[in-house]
Design an enzyme around this catalytic site. Structure first.
Site, PDB file in Angstrom:
ATOM      1  N   ASP A  67       8.558   6.581 -11.228  1.00 22.87           N
ATOM      2  CA  ASP A  67       8.518   7.670 -11.986  1.00 22.87           C
ATOM      3  C   ASP A  67       8.443   8.975 -11.067  1.00 22.87           C
ATOM      4  O   ASP A  67       8.679   8.868  -9.607  1.00 22.87           O
ATOM      5  CB  ASP A  67       7.074   7.988 -12.669  1.00 22.87           C
ATOM      6  CG  ASP A  67       6.066   7.275 -11.789  1.00 22.87           C
ATOM      7  OD1 ASP A  67       6.072   7.305 -10.538  1.00 22.87           O
ATOM      8  OD2 ASP A  67       4.970   6.785 -12.478  1.00 22.87           O
ATOM      9  N   ASN A 136      -6.834   4.496 -17.036  1.00 22.09           N
ATOM     10  CA  ASN A 136      -6.852   4.055 -18.194  1.00 22.09           C
ATOM     11  C   ASN A 136      -5.507   3.124 -18.734  1.00 22.09           C
ATOM     12  O   ASN A 136      -5.172   3.021 -19.894  1.00 22.09           O
ATOM     13  CB  ASN A 136      -6.210   5.608 -19.105  1.00 22.09           C
ATOM     14  CG  ASN A 136      -4.906   5.830 -18.765  1.00 22.09           C
ATOM     15  OD1 ASN A 136      -4.067   5.568 -17.994  1.00 22.09           O
ATOM     16  ND2 ASN A 136      -4.515   7.296 -19.258  1.00 22.09           N
ATOM     17  N   HIS A 138      -2.584   2.866 -17.553  1.00 26.56           N
ATOM     18  CA  HIS A 138      -1.149   3.303 -17.508  1.00 26.56           C
ATOM     19  C   HIS A 138      -0.269   2.620 -16.453  1.00 26.56           C
ATOM     20  O   HIS A 138      -0.845   2.079 -15.437  1.00 26.56           O
ATOM     21  CB  HIS A 138      -0.750   4.827 -17.555  1.00 26.56           C
ATOM     22  CG  HIS A 138      -1.192   5.676 -16.147  1.00 26.56           C
ATOM     23  ND1 HIS A 138      -1.803   6.415 -16.158  1.00 26.56           N
ATOM     24  CD2 HIS A 138      -0.477   5.512 -15.124  1.00 26.56           C
ATOM     25  CE1 HIS A 138      -1.906   6.944 -14.745  1.00 26.56           C
ATOM     26  NE2 HIS A 138      -1.072   6.315 -14.170  1.00 26.56           N
ATOM     27  N   GLU A 143       1.751   6.115 -20.683  1.00 32.72           N
ATOM     28  CA  GLU A 143       0.432   6.348 -20.879  1.00 32.72           C
ATOM     29  C   GLU A 143       0.002   5.748 -22.191  1.00 32.72           C
ATOM     30  O   GLU A 143       0.961   5.214 -22.917  1.00 32.72           O
ATOM     31  CB  GLU A 143       0.210   7.637 -21.264  1.00 32.72           C
ATOM     32  CG  GLU A 143       0.359   8.798 -19.833  1.00 32.72           C
ATOM     33  CD  GLU A 143      -1.088   9.085 -19.111  1.00 32.72           C
ATOM     34  OE1 GLU A 143      -1.532   7.725 -18.909  1.00 32.72           O
ATOM     35  OE2 GLU A 143      -1.165   9.986 -18.314  1.00 32.72           O
TER      36      GLU A 143
HETATM   37  C1  GLP Z   1       0.073   7.623 -10.700  1.00 35.43           C
HETATM   38  C2  GLP Z   1       1.330   6.930 -10.869  1.00 35.43           C
HETATM   39  C3  GLP Z   1       1.362   5.408 -11.220  1.00 35.43           C
HETATM   40  C4  GLP Z   1       0.183   4.572 -10.337  1.00 35.43           C
HETATM   41  C5  GLP Z   1      -1.033   5.290 -10.762  1.00 35.43           C
HETATM   42  C6  GLP Z   1      -2.417   4.869  -9.754  1.00 35.43           C
HETATM   43  O1  GLP Z   1      -0.279   8.084 -12.050  1.00 35.43           O
HETATM   44  N1  GLP Z   1       2.338   7.321 -11.823  1.00 35.43           N
HETATM   45  O2  GLP Z   1       2.292   4.796 -11.080  1.00 35.43           O
HETATM   46  O3  GLP Z   1      -0.034   3.423 -10.590  1.00 35.43           O
HETATM   47  O4  GLP Z   1      -0.902   6.808 -10.210  1.00 35.43           O
HETATM   48  O5  GLP Z   1      -2.301   5.661  -8.497  1.00 35.43           O
HETATM   49  P1  GLP Z   1      -3.483   5.136  -7.237  1.00 35.43           P
HETATM   50  O6  GLP Z   1      -3.107   3.839  -6.807  1.00 35.43           O
HETATM   51  O7  GLP Z   1      -3.422   6.349  -6.451  1.00 35.43           O
HETATM   52  O8  GLP Z   1      -4.838   4.963  -7.993  1.00 35.43           O
END
Ligand code: GLP
Length: 245
Positions: A67, A136, A138, A143
């Site tokens: 993403d 959540n 995702h 989402e």
């Molecule tokens: C973002 C990314 C996700 C990732 C999530 C969790 O929203 N788009 O791909 O998994 O963050 O991130 P973290 O590992 O910092 O908790």
């Protein structure tokens, strides 16, 4: 589904890096789909170490990112392209012609999404997808409510995700929109590895392992995938029922 529980986030990163290295040794031309966020940082660090010890080369593999925020130029400090360059591509032998990150600043985002999906298809599909998870549930930026057969597209981020991710931005919110690879694209991967670290992921992890499969918890559908492994540290595993430990 396989579940592996590691002592801490460093152990999780090492184990994830070993899984990626194993994939690349077995198939140097692998197609990988990779995550950003704080969780995979240890994995990238360990992959750089493994590479430095000349145990694996990335030069023939192809890399896609899950993403990117919409409207960020690629050098923006919070862009995922910059994250990947600074935390991984800087320090290994990837062929930059085979590195893809959605262009969040494309003049026509819908065309960019189509181009990205076609590039994945053209490469032959994903061999190994590594995911993080949002609180959540995702994955990528799919989402709650994302259709399980969705493809790469522009999405609106939830308020909670924008707040959690705000720390990378000067304001109190991350951007409103992003480009994400779709649920259907992720599910088409031959192997999927999901990494979760820390207590604030424990509820989401329990929903993925024990909850019903529902579009309200996007990662729950991974239960259905035939080659799905969850790598957890002890805190992220702390809400699982004993029989799943
Ligand atoms: C973002 C990314 C996700 C990732 C999530 C969790 O929203 N788009 O791909 O998994 O963050 O991130 P973290 O590992 O910092 O908790």
């Amino acid at each position: 589904m396989q579940i592996r529980i590691l002592e801490d986030s460093d152990g999780l990163g090492r184990s994830a890096a070993e899984a990626v290295a194993k994939e690349l040794k077995a198939k140097p031309r692998s197609i990988l789909l990779l995550p950003t966020g704080s969780t995979p940082l240890d994995m990238y660090r360990h992959l750089i170490d493994i590479h430095a010890q000349e145990q694996v080369s990335f030069s023939q593999a192809t890399f896609f990112n899950l993403d990117e925020y919409l409207g960020l130029f690629s050098e923006h400090p919070a862009s995922y392209r910059r994250y990947m360059e600074e935390n991984f591509y800087c320090c290994v032998d990837t062929d930059l012609d085979r590195v893809y990150v959605p262009n969040g600043n494309a003049p026509d985002p819908a065309v960019e999404c189509e181009r990205y999906e076609e590039a994945i298809k053209g490469a032959g599909g994903i061999d190994l997808c590594v995911l993080g998870i949002g609180r959540n549930g995702h994955i990528g930026f799919n989402e709650p409510g994302a259709s399980f057969d969705s493809r790469t597209r522009v999405v609106r981020l939830t308020e909670s995700t924008r707040r959690v991710n705000a720390e990378d931005f000067e304001g109190d919110r991350a951007p409103e929109k992003a480009i994400t690879v779709g649920m259907g694209t992720i599910l088409g991967s031959k192997k999927i590895l999901l990494l979760a670290s820390g207590e604030n992921k424990a509820t989401a992890v329990a929903r993925v392992v024990e909850g019903p499969i529902t579009e309200e918890v996007p990662a729950s559908v991974l239960q259905r995938h035939s080659n799905f492994t969850l790598l957890l540290d002890q805190e992220a595993a702390s809400s699982l029922c004993k029989e799943n430990l």
